[in-house]
Scaffold this motif. Structure first.
Motif, PDB file in Angstrom:
ATOM      1  N   ALA A 108      -3.945  -5.444   2.952  1.00  0.00           N
ATOM      2  CA  ALA A 108      -5.025  -4.670   3.552  1.00  0.00           C
ATOM      3  C   ALA A 108      -4.511  -4.024   4.825  1.00  0.00           C
ATOM      4  N   ASP A 109      -4.874  -2.772   5.021  1.00  0.00           N
ATOM      5  CA  ASP A 109      -4.498  -2.060   6.232  1.00  0.00           C
ATOM      6  C   ASP A 109      -5.168  -2.714   7.438  1.00  0.00           C
ATOM      7  N   ARG A 110      -4.551  -2.583   8.587  1.00  0.00           N
ATOM      8  CA  ARG A 110      -5.077  -3.160   9.821  1.00  0.00           C
ATOM      9  C   ARG A 110      -6.464  -2.605  10.141  1.00  0.00           C
ATOM     10  N   ALA A 111      -6.771  -1.384   9.720  1.00  0.00           N
ATOM     11  CA  ALA A 111      -8.042  -0.744  10.034  1.00  0.00           C
ATOM     12  C   ALA A 111      -9.169  -1.164   9.091  1.00  0.00           C
ATOM     13  N   VAL A 112      -8.873  -1.934   8.053  1.00  0.00           N
ATOM     14  CA  VAL A 112      -9.895  -2.352   7.097  1.00  0.00           C
ATOM     15  C   VAL A 112     -10.759  -3.440   7.733  1.00  0.00           C
ATOM     16  N   PRO A 113     -12.089  -3.276   7.706  1.00  0.00           N
ATOM     17  CA  PRO A 113     -12.969  -4.316   8.268  1.00  0.00           C
ATOM     18  C   PRO A 113     -12.858  -5.622   7.478  1.00  0.00           C
ATOM     19  N   TYR A 114     -13.083  -6.714   8.182  1.00  0.00           N
ATOM     20  CA  TYR A 114     -12.978  -8.037   7.577  1.00  0.00           C
ATOM     21  C   TYR A 114     -13.939  -8.194   6.403  1.00  0.00           C
ATOM     22  N   GLY A 115     -15.115  -7.619   6.513  1.00  0.00           N
ATOM     23  CA  GLY A 115     -16.099  -7.714   5.445  1.00  0.00           C
ATOM     24  C   GLY A 115     -15.618  -7.062   4.164  1.00  0.00           C
TER      25      GLY A 115
END
Length: 153
Positions: A108-115
């Motif tokens: 997952a990219d760093r900018a992807v929200p945890y949700g």
């Protein structure tokens, strides 16, 4: 078996030579080298994802890992092939080398929200893929110290 056609004064007109012909061997090696040079770049995943770092001990990865990637725009990909969320499990089930007992490597990219990351993990779990490993970049040894601790409220 080779023979020499040189003019010899020996009794045998066709004496055997004991040299190994290495030309076919070199040709085979060069063909194999070309095959590996072409195939090596094809075996990596090349999606531009900014992975977070981790100080965990790197583990040995399998020969043919299956990567599920979440891009910054929240689209999914298996390897480098884009896939819709509704088709994720069907695509994984359709892969010949994939089974439910093998690990799925989730990037997952760093900018992807945890949700969003948890939503994809829930899709995988609901589809029977409970063996999921998260992929991160290896942190340098100096950055793995106590400065990485969670902030206090």
């Amino acid at each position: 078996m080779g023979v020499s056609l040189a003019d010899n004064d020996d009794d045998d007109d066709f004496a055997e030579t004991h040299d190994i012909n290495v030309t076919p061997f070199i040709d085979v090696i060069l063909v194999l080298l070309i095959i590996f040079m072409v195939a090596a770049p094809l075996s990596t995943v090349d999606l531009p994802i900014d992975l977070p770092t981790s100080s965990a001990m790197p583990q040995k990865k399998p020969d043919k890992p299956t990567y599920v990637s979440i891009k910054p725009d929240l689209t999914l990909a298996i390897g480098e092939n884009p896939v819709k969320r509704t088709e994720l499990i069907g695509s994984l089930d359709g892969m010949s080398e994939m089974s439910k007992d093998k690990y799925v490597f989730l990037r997952a990219d760093r900018a992807v929200p945890y949700g969003e990351l948890m939503a994809v993990m829930e899709i995988l779990r609901a589809g029977g893929y409970s063996r999921v490993k998260l992929v991160a970049l290896e942190a340098p040894a100096a950055a793995a110290g106590p400065s990485q601790a969670a902030p206090q409220p």
